[in-house]
Design a protein around this motif. Structure first.
Motif, PDB file in Angstrom:
ATOM      1  N   ALA A   1       0.797  -1.427   0.064  1.00  0.00           N
ATOM      2  CA  ALA A   1       0.054   0.107  -0.039  1.00  0.00           C
ATOM      3  C   ALA A   1       0.803   1.204   0.233  1.00  0.00           C
ATOM      4  CB  ALA A   1      -1.077   0.140   1.323  1.00  0.00           C
ATOM      5  N   PRO A   2       0.787   2.193  -0.946  1.00  0.00           N
ATOM      6  CA  PRO A   2       1.470   3.387  -0.991  1.00  0.00           C
ATOM      7  C   PRO A   2       1.090   4.335  -0.039  1.00  0.00           C
ATOM      8  CG  PRO A   2      -0.050   3.405  -2.850  1.00  0.00           C
ATOM      9  CD  PRO A   2      -0.404   2.235  -2.119  1.00  0.00           C
ATOM     10  N   LEU A   3      -0.295   4.585   0.394  1.00  0.00           N
ATOM     11  CA  LEU A   3      -0.753   5.719   1.168  1.00  0.00           C
ATOM     12  C   LEU A   3      -1.939   5.073   1.699  1.00  0.00           C
ATOM     13  CD1 LEU A   3      -0.911   8.416   2.061  1.00  0.00           C
ATOM     14  CD2 LEU A   3      -2.234   8.859   0.064  1.00  0.00           C
ATOM     15  N   ILE A   4      -1.887   5.315   3.250  1.00  0.00           N
ATOM     16  CA  ILE A   4      -3.032   4.729   4.110  1.00  0.00           C
ATOM     17  C   ILE A   4      -3.453   5.969   5.004  1.00  0.00           C
ATOM     18  CG2 ILE A   4      -3.497   3.113   6.196  1.00  0.00           C
ATOM     19  CD1 ILE A   4      -1.199   1.451   5.346  1.00  0.00           C
ATOM     20  N   HIS A   5      -4.476   6.521   4.404  1.00  0.00           N
ATOM     21  CA  HIS A   5      -5.147   7.616   5.514  1.00  0.00           C
ATOM     22  C   HIS A   5      -5.821   6.839   6.737  1.00  0.00           C
ATOM     23  CE1 HIS A   5      -5.185  10.376   2.314  1.00  0.00           C
ATOM     24  NE2 HIS A   5      -5.475   9.580   1.466  1.00  0.00           N
ATOM     25  N   LEU A   6      -5.301   7.442   8.003  1.00  0.00           N
ATOM     26  CA  LEU A   6      -5.574   6.862   9.210  1.00  0.00           C
ATOM     27  C   LEU A   6      -6.452   7.716  10.039  1.00  0.00           C
ATOM     28  CD1 LEU A   6      -5.246   4.564  11.168  1.00  0.00           C
ATOM     29  CD2 LEU A   6      -3.258   5.516  12.019  1.00  0.00           C
TER      30      LEU A   6
END
Ligand code: ATR
Length: 277
Positions: free
Chosen positions: A150-155
């Motif tokens: 995964a290149p980007l994880i919004h948390l």
């Protein structure tokens, strides 16, 4: 002559009576004609180490670990897998023939396998993921998403500092969003995951505005009581691909069963039915 021994496994927790793992593993034992058993084991914190040291001497080949022992068992285990170290918790223990306790965490594996089974072409690589929650379950999900590329994880987490702590630990691929702003990042998401207890029977509803959801986004809920949560219903109405959380429970059991009993079990409709019965 070596004595015939019946292999035993179980789940250690407090409380543990609600656990569905005994149904799951007993179903597999029956299905594959394996002589063995799987028991719910109610163990308090102050007896955990003592119990774990004793179990191998009464025929246990390993156990699953649930609330509240998932972190504490790391102090007792002799070997810890890389993924359990990263997640900071273990859910599967293997009692080795040399007397050592090996700790592993298969929650992230269960999470990924569940998505892959239901959405064969699923990949977290092509678009950002959105993760709700920053507790123990979120750690397993985040570690497995990063591992899957995964290149980007919004948390997003109600208590923002906990999300920021995870970003500090797992790096720049995690971007913290405010809980109340999280609806805004849904539009570009490829995968959306609820790891909080919101929506579970007896808990508050999951009330993040979901109108940003787009058709084709994969949406999954770790809550599986009820099987169809409000999040999944609304996502389906928006044209998303929804995957319920029961499959994660089923798949996380696979590596343990295989190590303990020597057969890699299949997760299929009969497995689901056995656990839901
Ligand atoms: P688990 O191991 O299942 O992840 P946990 O570590 O206790 O359990 O984490 C629970 C998660 O659900 C947390 O992200 C928690 O948010 P906080 O960190 O703000 O406590 C989230 N959660 C629980 N109840 C919630 C609620 N009413 N609203 C928003 N988030 C909630």
């Amino acid at each position: 002559m070596t004595e015939h021994r019946i292999p035993l496994a179980g789940v250690i927790g407090n409380p543990v009576a609600h656990s569905r793992s005994p149904r799951l593993h007993r179903h597999w034992l029956r299905t594959y004609g394996i002589e063995g058993d799987y028991l719910p084991l109610h163990v308090t914190e102050d007896h955990l180490a003592q119990v774990l040291r004793a179990l191998p001497h009464m025929g246990f080949v390993g156990v699953n670990v649930t609330i509240p022992h998932k972190v504490a068992v790391l102090q007792i285990a002799d070997h810890i897998s890389d993924r359990a170290t990263l997640i900071g918790a273990a859910n599967t223990l293997i009692f080795r023939k040399d007397g050592k306790i090996h700790a592993d965490n298969t929650d992230g594996y269960g999470f990924i396998s569940n998505l892959r089974q239901h959405v064969p072409d699923w990949s977290p690589q092509s678009a950002p993921s959105v993760v709700f929650g920053a507790g123990g379950a979120a750690r397993a999900v985040i570690v497995s998403l990063i591992d899957a590329g995964a290149p980007l994880i919004h948390l997003a987490n109600r208590t923002r500092p906990k999300a920021e702590a995870l970003r500090d630990e797992f790096g720049a691929r995690i971007q913290v969003v405010d809980w109340v702003q999280a609806g805004n990042v849904l539009e570009a998401a490829g995968t959306v995951i609820n790891t909080t207890s919101l929506g579970m029977v007896g808990q508050s509803e999951f009330r993040v505005p979901l109108d940003g959801l787009r058709p084709g986004t994969v949406v999954t809920d770790l809550v599986y009581t009820p099987l169809r949560t409000r999040l999944l219903d609304e996502a389906e109405a928006a044209g998303c691909i929804t995957v319920d959380g029961l499959g994660m429970l089923l798949h996380q059991g696979v590596p343990g069963f295989e190590r303990w009993f020597g057969v890699r079990p299949e997760v299929n409709d009969a497995t689901r039915a056995a656990v839901l019965a």
